[in-house]
Design an enzyme around this catalytic site. Structure first.
Site, mmCIF file in Angstrom:
data_model
loop_
_atom_site.group_PDB
_atom_site.id
_atom_site.type_symbol
_atom_site.label_atom_id
_atom_site.label_comp_id
_atom_site.label_asym_id
_atom_site.label_seq_id
_atom_site.Cartn_x
_atom_site.Cartn_y
_atom_site.Cartn_z
ATOM 1 N N HIS A 224 0.798 -1.217 0.000
ATOM 2 C CA HIS A 224 0.000 0.000 0.000
ATOM 3 C C HIS A 224 0.839 1.279 0.000
ATOM 4 C CE1 HIS A 224 -3.203 2.769 0.186
ATOM 5 N NE2 HIS A 224 -2.529 3.367 1.122
ATOM 6 N N TYR A 228 1.791 5.280 -2.516
ATOM 7 C CA TYR A 228 2.095 6.667 -2.152
ATOM 8 C C TYR A 228 3.503 7.048 -2.575
ATOM 9 C CZ TYR A 228 -2.421 7.064 -0.345
ATOM 10 O OH TYR A 228 -3.782 7.106 -0.291
ATOM 11 N N HIS A 377 -5.505 1.541 -12.911
ATOM 12 C CA HIS A 377 -5.127 2.188 -14.175
ATOM 13 C C HIS A 377 -5.534 3.657 -14.188
ATOM 14 C CE1 HIS A 377 -4.238 -1.897 -15.560
ATOM 15 N NE2 HIS A 377 -3.399 -1.291 -16.368
ATOM 16 N N ARG A 440 -10.582 -10.426 -12.133
ATOM 17 C CA ARG A 440 -9.349 -9.905 -12.719
ATOM 18 C C ARG A 440 -8.366 -11.062 -12.885
ATOM 19 N NH1 ARG A 440 -5.949 -7.201 -7.767
ATOM 20 N NH2 ARG A 440 -4.449 -6.894 -9.437
HETATM 21 C C1 HEM Z 1 -0.900 0.479 -22.949
HETATM 22 C C2 HEM Z 1 -1.268 0.741 -21.719
HETATM 23 C C3 HEM Z 1 -1.825 -0.326 -20.815
HETATM 24 C C4 HEM Z 1 -2.673 -1.352 -21.110
HETATM 25 C C5 HEM Z 1 -3.319 -1.655 -22.441
HETATM 26 C C6 HEM Z 1 -2.859 -2.114 -19.908
HETATM 27 C C7 HEM Z 1 -3.663 -3.231 -19.793
HETATM 28 C C8 HEM Z 1 -3.784 -4.027 -18.673
HETATM 29 C C9 HEM Z 1 -4.692 -5.128 -18.502
HETATM 30 C C10 HEM Z 1 -5.691 -5.602 -19.544
HETATM 31 C C11 HEM Z 1 -4.483 -5.655 -17.264
HETATM 32 C C12 HEM Z 1 -5.224 -6.723 -16.500
HETATM 33 C C13 HEM Z 1 -5.474 -7.978 -17.043
HETATM 34 C C14 HEM Z 1 -6.014 -9.011 -16.082
HETATM 35 O O1 HEM Z 1 -6.295 -8.746 -14.900
HETATM 36 O O2 HEM Z 1 -6.163 -10.135 -16.564
HETATM 37 C C15 HEM Z 1 -3.441 -4.900 -16.663
HETATM 38 C C16 HEM Z 1 -2.922 -5.141 -15.402
HETATM 39 C C17 HEM Z 1 -1.979 -4.336 -14.782
HETATM 40 N N1 HEM Z 1 -1.473 -3.155 -15.263
HETATM 41 FE FE1 HEM Z 1 -1.803 -2.349 -17.079
HETATM 42 N N2 HEM Z 1 -2.135 -1.546 -18.912
HETATM 43 C C18 HEM Z 1 -1.478 -0.441 -19.429
HETATM 44 C C19 HEM Z 1 -0.660 0.433 -18.755
HETATM 45 C C20 HEM Z 1 -0.233 0.260 -17.456
HETATM 46 C C21 HEM Z 1 0.642 1.154 -16.749
HETATM 47 C C22 HEM Z 1 1.225 2.441 -17.313
HETATM 48 C C23 HEM Z 1 0.827 0.608 -15.519
HETATM 49 C C24 HEM Z 1 1.636 1.086 -14.345
HETATM 50 C C25 HEM Z 1 2.333 2.164 -14.286
HETATM 51 C C26 HEM Z 1 0.106 -0.624 -15.460
HETATM 52 C C27 HEM Z 1 0.079 -1.476 -14.381
HETATM 53 C C28 HEM Z 1 -0.598 -2.658 -14.318
HETATM 54 C C29 HEM Z 1 -0.545 -3.574 -13.202
HETATM 55 C C30 HEM Z 1 0.297 -3.397 -11.932
HETATM 56 C C31 HEM Z 1 -1.399 -4.623 -13.500
HETATM 57 C C32 HEM Z 1 -1.720 -5.796 -12.607
HETATM 58 C C33 HEM Z 1 -1.027 -7.015 -12.999
HETATM 59 C C34 HEM Z 1 -1.517 -8.172 -12.177
HETATM 60 O O3 HEM Z 1 -2.734 -8.263 -11.906
HETATM 61 O O4 HEM Z 1 -0.669 -8.991 -11.799
HETATM 62 N N3 HEM Z 1 -0.549 -0.807 -16.653
HETATM 63 N N4 HEM Z 1 -3.043 -3.898 -17.529
HETATM 64 CU CU CU Z 2 -3.954 0.232 -0.416
#
Ligand code: HEM
Ligand code: CU
Length: 550
Positions: A224, A228, A377, A440
């Site tokens: 958490h 921050y 996001h 998710r």
């Molecule tokens: C092109 C831009 C992005 C797209 C299309 C995108 C798409 C996605 C999608 C579809 C998921 C979740 C899928 C699932 O739960 O099955 C995801 C998870 C995540 N995204 Fe993004 N995202 C983008 C940018 C970012 C950025 C800029 C960050 C952080 C600075 C970020 C951090 C995360 C994190 C931490 C997860 C969680 C992963 C997990 O559940 O283990 N994303 N993203």
């Molecule tokens: Cu938190």
């Protein structure tokens, strides 16, 4: 306070800062591609080639963006900020900065290598009992240790300034860097403990089982405050940089410092709000931490108030009239202002969603649904990331001795529009789909054509549309960053540092009395964690062996 001699970041410090920032953008490019692929897979329109597993790219995405992009960018920005406001780093501090960088890069390479070879498909939260290759955990350890060395160098630079200027309040930006570095050091102690004492020995086979609840608690003790750690650098830009860019003044130095101290105190002892559905923690302790969680609403609202006070003061000074007349006076054509401003606006729904997540009953509805993914996001991938883009537009040319041209400024605004529209589609439909119960972290499935799951598909298609627009945004930002680093015309780009309004109160020195704040912080952590933690160890169920489900 800002001596002229400090107005340009020393070339040697600039190189150090650029090294960190470059890795951040490499992580963005690779991680962004993974994000696009995820949305395409989840829409049912794409199957990954070559037997690549959905969870493998999801892990790469989470680690590269959530942990890599953010940490490298923040440390790079903080090095530049300290050097700009407290003076050129000593050669010892600069050397530590480089050592930290190298240790972090080695760690990042280990972790990424394990993820890409499918030996660490454990998602960025690396929850036990999923068990990754030990090199993945070792890589994470190096990443953290390297960051400690870097933060130590920044804190040392601040201490040197205080010694040279006894009795004076430190430069605001340096103060903020110190708060964020302390927050990082205190919170990463938890995850370092988890990795060193639990996951590493377990993945090496030195012990057979792991106490899952303890490991998750240590993770969220870090997880958490981590958010921050991402947010405070954005606040640094909002409080200190933006007033200068628009040509106004900082509303109040003491208010800004107080806000940062409150974030330090109230963002650490609250990790249980991620474990509200978890057995093994007494409900009353969850309640204590939820109450502490809600305390961060106070500095958040203080920030909102203070930002709009800055904007209004500036507009009125320019002769604006009426309730909202000052809005028209803001520099809407300057990407250095507009891009972070969009981030600020996104923080309104993002913060509201956060309050929902932290509320025990409402969390039961959204927990582990894709609503949560939509939430972060908006917070990190919109508010924080757009602010970081806004910072890059003056910081990178400042560090490389180039200028942010009109053409790049226009492209930057187009970039932000892509990001905003893409995120509105993607994050918006994630929120809605989550309310309909969609989980998710799941590859495409129709659950045997269950009607409820079929109803989720249109939202997943909307996410793929949003993801594609977002990916265009990633291509554009990479073009801009490459331009600013290598091709833009040579020249001087200002590192804007705001001054405090004349009418503001004098800064009370108690705000820099670290003995007081760190003692309160330690007390809060002990109150929030000691009893439940002892309970978890003393009344632990049998430990779990490792699982590899991929
Ligand atoms: C092109 C831009 C992005 C797209 C299309 C995108 C798409 C996605 C999608 C579809 C998921 C979740 C899928 C699932 O739960 O099955 C995801 C998870 C995540 N995204 Fe993004 N995202 C983008 C940018 C970012 C950025 C800029 C960050 C952080 C600075 C970020 C951090 C995360 C994190 C931490 C997860 C969680 C992963 C997990 O559940 O283990 N994303 N993203
Ligand atoms: Cu938190």
């Amino acid at each position: 306070m800002m001596n002229a001699q400090f107005s340009k970041v020393d070339k040697r410090d600039a190189k150090l800062s650029m090294a960190y920032i470059s890795v951040a953008f490499i992580a963005l490019a690779v991680g962004g591609l993974m994000g696009l692929l995820q949305t395409l897979v989840r829409s049912g329109k794409l199957e990954l080639p070559g037997g690549i597993n959905y969870y493998e790219i999801l892990t790469a995405h989470g680690v590269l963006l959530g942990l890599g992009l953010t940490t490298y960018f923040i440390l790079g920005f903080q090095f530049a900020a300290v050097s700009r406001t407290s003076g050129t780093l000593s050669s010892k501090a600069r050397l530590s900065g480089w050592i930290g960088f190298i240790v972090m890069v080695i760690g990042t390479i280990f972790a990424t290598w394990m993820i890409l070879t499918n030996k660490a498909t454990v998602l960025y939260t690396f929850y036990a009992p999923l068990q990754a290759h030990f090199l993945f955990y070792l890589g994470l350890t190096l990443l953290i240790v390297g960051s400690w060395i870097a933060c130590g160098a920044m804190i040392a630079t601040y201490i040197r300034w205080r010694k040279q200027n006894p009795g004076k309040p430190s430069p605001l930006l340096s103060f903020m860097v110190v708060v964020n570095s302390l927050l990082w050091i205190v919170c990463t102690l938890g995850v370092a403990g988890e990795v060193l004492f639990q996951l590493l020995p377990w993945s090496l086979g030195l012990v057979d089982t792991v106490n899952v609840l303890v490991s998750r608690t240590l993770f969220w003790y870090f997880g958490h405050p981590l958010v921050y750690f991402w947010l405070l650098p954005a606040y640094m830009a909002w409080y200190v940089i933006i007033p200068k860019i628009i040509g106004g003044k900082i509303f109040s130095d003491s208010l800004a410092r107080l806000v940062f101290i409150l974030f330090l105190l109230f963002s650490i002892p609250v990790g249980f709000h991620h474990q509200l559905t978890e057995p093994g923690i007494d409900a009353s302790w969850k309640f204590v931490q939820v109450v502490l969680t809600f305390m961060v609403i106070i500095p958040s609202l203080m920030t909102a108030f203070s930002m709009f006070a800055t904007f209004e003061m500036f507009g009125r000074a320019k002769g604006a009239t009426g309730l909202f007349g000052w809005l028209k006076k803001l520099p809407w054509k300057d990407a250095r202002f507009v891009v972070p401003f969009i981030g600020m606006v996104a923080f309104v729904p993002a913060g509201a969603g956060g309050i929902i997540n932290a509320s025990n009953q409402m969390d039961q509805v959204v927990h582990n649904t894709i609503w949560v993914t939509g939430h972060f996001h908006l917070t990190v991938a919109t508010t924080v990331v757009l602010t970081f883009f806004g910072i890059s537009y003056w910081l990178i040319p400042h560090l490389t001795g180039r200028v942010f041209t009109k053409a790049m400024n226009r492209l930057a605004i187009i970039q932000a529009v892509c990001w905003t529209i893409g995120m509105a589609f993607m994050s918006g439909s994630m929120h809605l789909e989550g309310l309909l119960g969609a989980p998710r972290r799941t590859a495409f499935t129709t659950y045997g054509n269950a009607q409820q799951a079929l109803d989720w598909i249109p939202y997943q298609v909307a996410q793929a549309i949003g993801g594609s627009i977002l990916f265009l945004g990633i291509v554009l930002i990479i073009v801009i960053v490459l331009n600013l680093a290598f091709f833009a015309p040579k020249g001087e780009q200002d590192f804007p540092v705001g001054e405090v309004a004349e009418s503001a109160e004098k800064t009370p020195m108690v705000l820099e009395n670290w003995k007081i704040w760190l003692t309160i912080l330690a007390a809060l952590i002990l109150i929030a964690y000691t009893v439940p933690f002892m309970d978890m160890i003393q009344n632990a169920p049998p430990g779990s062996k490792g699982f590899k489900l991929w």
